[in-house]
Design an enzyme around this catalytic site. Sequence first.
Site, short mmCIF file in Angstrom:
data_model
loop_
_atom_site.label_atom_id
_atom_site.label_comp_id
_atom_site.label_asym_id
_atom_site.label_seq_id
_atom_site.Cartn_x
_atom_site.Cartn_y
_atom_site.Cartn_z
N TYR A 128 0.85 -1.20 0.00
CA TYR A 128 0.00 0.00 0.00
C TYR A 128 0.89 1.25 0.00
CZ TYR A 128 -4.25 2.68 1.22
OH TYR A 128 -5.31 3.56 1.23
N SER A 129 1.66 1.38 -1.06
CA SER A 129 2.53 2.55 -1.22
C SER A 129 2.94 2.60 -2.69
CB SER A 129 3.74 2.45 -0.30
OG SER A 129 4.34 1.16 -0.41
N LEU A 190 0.05 -0.30 13.38
CA LEU A 190 -0.96 0.02 14.40
C LEU A 190 -2.33 -0.54 14.01
CD1 LEU A 190 -0.34 3.71 15.57
CD2 LEU A 190 0.14 1.59 16.79
N CYS A 358 -6.22 11.43 -5.78
CA CYS A 358 -4.78 11.43 -5.51
C CYS A 358 -3.99 11.12 -6.79
CB CYS A 358 -4.42 10.47 -4.39
SG CYS A 358 -4.88 11.12 -2.78
C1 SAM Z 1 0.30 3.41 3.93
S1 SAM Z 1 0.59 2.10 5.06
C2 SAM Z 1 2.09 1.44 4.35
C3 SAM Z 1 2.27 0.01 4.67
C4 SAM Z 1 3.50 -0.65 4.06
N1 SAM Z 1 4.72 -0.01 4.48
C5 SAM Z 1 3.40 -0.72 2.56
O1 SAM Z 1 4.17 -0.05 1.88
O2 SAM Z 1 2.56 -1.46 2.07
C6 SAM Z 1 1.13 2.90 6.57
C7 SAM Z 1 1.51 1.96 7.69
O3 SAM Z 1 2.05 2.73 8.78
C8 SAM Z 1 1.57 2.20 9.99
N2 SAM Z 1 1.67 3.22 11.04
C9 SAM Z 1 1.17 4.47 11.03
N3 SAM Z 1 1.45 5.10 12.18
C10 SAM Z 1 2.16 4.24 12.95
C11 SAM Z 1 2.73 4.30 14.25
N4 SAM Z 1 2.59 5.37 15.02
N5 SAM Z 1 3.43 3.22 14.69
C12 SAM Z 1 3.55 2.11 13.93
N6 SAM Z 1 3.02 1.98 12.69
C13 SAM Z 1 2.31 3.03 12.20
C14 SAM Z 1 0.15 1.78 9.65
O4 SAM Z 1 -0.37 0.89 10.61
C15 SAM Z 1 0.38 1.15 8.27
O5 SAM Z 1 0.80 -0.18 8.43
#
Ligand code: SAM
Length: 394
Positions: A128-129, A190, A358
């Site tokens: 998801y990026s 999270l 977006c």
């Molecule tokens: C847009 S998603 C990207 C997920 C993954 N890195 C990818 O590229 O598919 C954002 C991720 O950041 C995590 N996240 C956001 N804030 C966080 C925090 N304070 N601590 C840990 N994870 C966090 C969310 O739970 C989610 O898994």
Amino acid sequence: MFAQFSETLAGLQLPLRVVVKGGPTLDLTEDPRVTLLINDPNLLGDMQAPTLDKLGDAYVSQRMDIQGDIMDVIEVADRLSKGLLGELASPPVERTEHDRQMDAEAISYHYDLSNDFYALWLDPQMVYSCGYFRNPEDSLATAQTQKLDHLCRKLRLKPGERLLDVGCGWGGLARHAARFYDVEVHGITLSKAQLELANRRTAEAGLEDRVRLELLDYRDLPGRENFDKIVSVGMFEHVGHRNLDRYFAILHEQVKPGGLVMNHGITAKHVDGRQVGQGAGKFIGRYVFPHGELPHLSMAIASMSEQGLEVLDVEGLRLHYARTLEHWSRNLEQRLEEAAELVSDKALRIWRIYLAGCAYGFRRNWMNIHQILAVKPHADGSHHVPWTRDDIYR
Ligand SMILES: C[S@@+](CC[C@H](N)C(=O)[O-])C[C@H]1O[C@@H](n2cnc3c(N)ncnc32)[C@H](O)[C@@H]1O
């Protein structure tokens, strides 16, 4: 009210039809590509000053329906807004003091929506990026695999190393790194729904011995200098300006001296945070990513540097994200009926506008996305990163 509305729009050469439910129809050109069906006649008043936030809100609240290709709808909405209001230069969004509870709620709102819904339009690995398109015609699945590998190569992962994945999503990067680079990965998220599916997929892949994923806030990572390398992808948009130094200080604390840190995230167009996009950012903040904040690239670099991370490389991938979002939006548009079984009508309306909006926003340069690679040098200033980038592109 309709007469006044027609007069306001008369000069705009837009491929737009406006139909008032049970009332008149207005075509701005012959063969309009986009139709706005006005369910609530009072909306005509708001349409005199149509920010993208107001138009999006009217659709989400069912005061209006849309017909036509969703990308055309977004483009016509933007042209309508600019035609009547000119280019809006909005002040920066309000910065909030992020705490754990606020962030946990914001993350749950977005990411716990429904794994099955996300699976409908993401690639098979559920990354998801932003993808990495070696060729603009690459499929989404190819672009995402290439992105995962691009990150692993930039991090110069070596067998046996320990990698921290901050914001691991559904675990695609963690599994790729463990499988192809033989590293041990600790991922944190999270989102409970994400974690549940990520763990299941990791077990199915037989990678449980090398991939450990857990529900943990980045502020609660225990210990120090636990990792050889750190990667954070699409996560720092949730951190907030006021926590940026703390966030990078934590990454600095967690990585071993000589270790590499990769921060991949969306960045703001303007240094001072003033907004472009005719109010689109307000829609995103209200309905899509509550409390999301986009720092400018220069702020991210300044903060990393101040926290002791020496920036080695920056790569802008704006058009790659436009392309990625076009894939996601097209996938969702092709599966609207299935999606309607998985999420509420309101959520579906929000996600349709968000994905197409977006894609349009990245294409129009309303925001950017950067991979920033940094090293934590040893106390004497040394590090062992290769002298050139040749190894990444072999
Ligand atoms: C847009 S998603 C990207 C997920 C993954 N890195 C990818 O590229 O598919 C954002 C991720 O950041 C995590 N996240 C956001 N804030 C966080 C925090 N304070 N601590 C840990 N994870 C966090 C969310 O739970 C989610 O898994």
